[in-house]
Scaffold this motif. Structure first.
Motif, PDB file in Angstrom:
ATOM      1  N   THR A 152     -17.668  56.616  32.914  1.00 65.20           N
ATOM      2  CA  THR A 152     -18.278  56.731  34.196  1.00 65.20           C
ATOM      3  C   THR A 152     -19.590  55.817  34.414  1.00 65.20           C
ATOM      4  OG1 THR A 152     -19.326  58.713  33.705  1.00 65.20           O
ATOM      5  CG2 THR A 152     -17.270  58.788  34.498  1.00 65.20           C
ATOM      6  N   LEU A 153     -19.840  55.143  33.200  1.00 66.41           N
ATOM      7  CA  LEU A 153     -20.905  54.336  33.020  1.00 66.41           C
ATOM      8  C   LEU A 153     -21.042  53.242  33.849  1.00 66.41           C
ATOM      9  CD1 LEU A 153     -22.440  55.110  29.551  1.00 66.41           C
ATOM     10  CD2 LEU A 153     -23.395  56.044  31.631  1.00 66.41           C
ATOM     11  N   PRO A 154     -22.045  52.648  34.386  1.00 66.23           N
ATOM     12  CA  PRO A 154     -21.652  51.325  34.973  1.00 66.23           C
ATOM     13  C   PRO A 154     -21.685  50.228  33.761  1.00 66.23           C
ATOM     14  CG  PRO A 154     -24.133  52.073  35.266  1.00 66.23           C
ATOM     15  CD  PRO A 154     -23.205  52.815  34.552  1.00 66.23           C
ATOM     16  N   PRO A 155     -20.556  49.414  34.264  1.00 61.91           N
ATOM     17  CA  PRO A 155     -20.068  48.330  33.129  1.00 61.91           C
ATOM     18  C   PRO A 155     -21.078  47.424  32.509  1.00 61.91           C
ATOM     19  CG  PRO A 155     -19.230  47.488  35.289  1.00 61.91           C
ATOM     20  CD  PRO A 155     -19.919  48.912  35.488  1.00 61.91           C
ATOM     21  N   ILE A 156     -21.318  47.021  31.451  1.00 64.80           N
ATOM     22  CA  ILE A 156     -22.182  46.075  30.776  1.00 64.80           C
ATOM     23  C   ILE A 156     -21.377  44.752  31.009  1.00 64.80           C
ATOM     24  CG2 ILE A 156     -22.899  45.368  28.318  1.00 64.80           C
ATOM     25  CD1 ILE A 156     -22.283  48.267  27.651  1.00 64.80           C
ATOM     26  N   ASN A 157     -22.362  43.928  31.680  1.00 64.10           N
ATOM     27  CA  ASN A 157     -22.109  42.562  32.052  1.00 64.10           C
ATOM     28  C   ASN A 157     -22.666  41.585  31.326  1.00 64.10           C
ATOM     29  OD1 ASN A 157     -20.767  43.586  34.377  1.00 64.10           O
ATOM     30  ND2 ASN A 157     -22.864  43.774  35.389  1.00 64.10           N
ATOM     31  N   LYS A 158     -23.239  41.773  29.898  1.00 60.26           N
ATOM     32  CA  LYS A 158     -23.588  40.822  29.127  1.00 60.26           C
ATOM     33  C   LYS A 158     -22.571  40.974  27.743  1.00 60.26           C
ATOM     34  CE  LYS A 158     -26.931  43.402  26.376  1.00 60.26           C
ATOM     35  NZ  LYS A 158     -26.944  43.071  24.936  1.00 60.26           N
ATOM     36  N   THR A 159     -22.883  39.985  27.068  1.00 58.78           N
ATOM     37  CA  THR A 159     -21.977  39.769  25.800  1.00 58.78           C
ATOM     38  C   THR A 159     -22.799  40.800  24.794  1.00 58.78           C
ATOM     39  OG1 THR A 159     -21.130  37.633  26.148  1.00 58.78           O
ATOM     40  CG2 THR A 159     -21.130  38.566  23.894  1.00 58.78           C
ATOM     41  N   VAL A 160     -22.159  41.659  24.113  1.00 62.32           N
ATOM     42  CA  VAL A 160     -22.679  42.474  23.129  1.00 62.32           C
ATOM     43  C   VAL A 160     -22.557  41.728  21.723  1.00 62.32           C
ATOM     44  CG1 VAL A 160     -22.803  44.657  21.996  1.00 62.32           C
ATOM     45  CG2 VAL A 160     -22.445  44.534  24.594  1.00 62.32           C
ATOM     46  N   THR A 161     -23.501  41.598  21.129  1.00 64.19           N
ATOM     47  CA  THR A 161     -23.521  41.154  19.953  1.00 64.19           C
ATOM     48  C   THR A 161     -24.028  42.028  18.693  1.00 64.19           C
ATOM     49  OG1 THR A 161     -25.653  40.362  19.659  1.00 64.19           O
ATOM     50  CG2 THR A 161     -24.215  38.709  20.738  1.00 64.19           C
ATOM     51  N   TYR A 162     -23.603  41.715  17.351  1.00 66.04           N
ATOM     52  CA  TYR A 162     -24.350  42.650  16.120  1.00 66.04           C
ATOM     53  C   TYR A 162     -25.582  42.527  16.169  1.00 66.04           C
ATOM     54  CZ  TYR A 162     -24.941  44.447  11.594  1.00 66.04           C
ATOM     55  OH  TYR A 162     -25.415  45.159  10.522  1.00 66.04           O
ATOM     56  N   GLN A 163     -26.255  41.354  16.031  1.00 60.26           N
ATOM     57  CA  GLN A 163     -27.400  41.304  15.690  1.00 60.26           C
ATOM     58  C   GLN A 163     -28.539  41.731  16.941  1.00 60.26           C
ATOM     59  OE1 GLN A 163     -28.945  40.087  12.983  1.00 60.26           O
ATOM     60  NE2 GLN A 163     -27.394  39.869  11.991  1.00 60.26           N
ATOM     61  N   THR A 164     -28.106  41.465  18.136  1.00 61.84           N
ATOM     62  CA  THR A 164     -28.732  42.097  19.253  1.00 61.84           C
ATOM     63  C   THR A 164     -28.739  43.431  19.545  1.00 61.84           C
ATOM     64  OG1 THR A 164     -28.858  39.834  20.132  1.00 61.84           O
ATOM     65  CG2 THR A 164     -29.354  41.801  21.710  1.00 61.84           C
ATOM     66  N   ASP A 165     -27.466  44.018  19.202  1.00 65.06           N
ATOM     67  CA  ASP A 165     -27.114  45.500  19.906  1.00 65.06           C
ATOM     68  C   ASP A 165     -26.838  46.320  18.674  1.00 65.06           C
ATOM     69  OD1 ASP A 165     -27.236  44.835  22.897  1.00 65.06           O
ATOM     70  OD2 ASP A 165     -26.093  43.399  22.104  1.00 65.06           O
ATOM     71  N   ILE A 166     -25.804  46.030  17.899  1.00 67.33           N
ATOM     72  CA  ILE A 166     -25.116  46.821  17.099  1.00 67.33           C
ATOM     73  C   ILE A 166     -25.742  47.017  15.852  1.00 67.33           C
ATOM     74  CG2 ILE A 166     -23.093  47.176  15.799  1.00 67.33           C
ATOM     75  CD1 ILE A 166     -22.558  47.195  18.992  1.00 67.33           C
ATOM     76  N   LYS A 167     -26.556  46.244  15.300  1.00 66.48           N
ATOM     77  CA  LYS A 167     -27.232  46.191  13.967  1.00 66.48           C
ATOM     78  C   LYS A 167     -28.214  47.433  14.129  1.00 66.48           C
ATOM     79  CE  LYS A 167     -30.001  43.979  10.458  1.00 66.48           C
ATOM     80  NZ  LYS A 167     -30.633  42.644   9.971  1.00 66.48           N
ATOM     81  N   SER A 168     -28.921  47.741  15.277  1.00 71.41           N
ATOM     82  CA  SER A 168     -29.804  48.900  15.629  1.00 71.41           C
ATOM     83  C   SER A 168     -29.162  50.077  15.553  1.00 71.41           C
ATOM     84  CB  SER A 168     -30.577  48.526  16.532  1.00 71.41           C
ATOM     85  OG  SER A 168     -30.080  48.537  17.799  1.00 71.41           O
ATOM     86  N   ILE A 169     -27.851  50.347  16.189  1.00 66.53           N
ATOM     87  CA  ILE A 169     -27.379  51.153  16.234  1.00 66.53           C
ATOM     88  C   ILE A 169     -26.864  51.693  14.769  1.00 66.53           C
ATOM     89  CG2 ILE A 169     -25.041  52.456  17.190  1.00 66.53           C
ATOM     90  CD1 ILE A 169     -25.186  50.797  19.465  1.00 66.53           C
TER      91      ILE A 169
END
Length: 120
Positions: free
Chosen positions: A32-49
């Motif tokens: 139900t969240l608004p879609p993510i409109n950018k490319t998700v990358t490991y270095q920018t987004d996933i690594k911190s998770i």
């Protein structure tokens, strides 16, 4: 005198423990969240998770379940196999063990997979 104080403290402790409950907080639904409109990358987004939620157990010389999530290659492999998301979404045995990740975090991981697991 000390016996009475001890009894009062003990009674307060027992009542306090009995009144504790586990709160169930509805975190919402990632669908139900608004879609993510950018490319998700490991270095920018996933690594911190992974750093904030996974590598305390899944890194080092003897990672739990033999799963090392401390680098891109291993995280990518686990995500591509479906194991990473399956465990994060498990209702009976979620990862991390403290409970499921937020819907926003799960949505980011899903988008990374949809985007073909880019590193940068």
């Amino acid at each position: 005198m000390y016996k009475n104080i001890f009894k009062i403290v003990l009674l307060a402790l027992v009542l306090g423990i009995q009144s504790c409950t586990t709160a169930v907080i509805d975190k919402g639904n990632k669908n139900t969240l608004p879609p993510i409109n950018k490319t998700v990358t490991y270095q920018t987004d996933i690594k911190s998770i992974m750093t904030n939620n996974c590598i305390t157990c899944h890194a080092g010389p003897a990672p739990n379940a033999g799963l090392d999530l401390s680098n891109y290659q291993n995280t990518r492999y686990s995500a591509a196999q479906g194991n990473l998301v399956a465990r994060m979404n498990s209702a009976t045995n979620p990862m991390p063990p403290s409970g499921t990740l937020s819907p926003q975090t799960l949505q980011i991981i899903d988008k990374w997979i949809i985007d073909n697991l880019p590193e940068n």
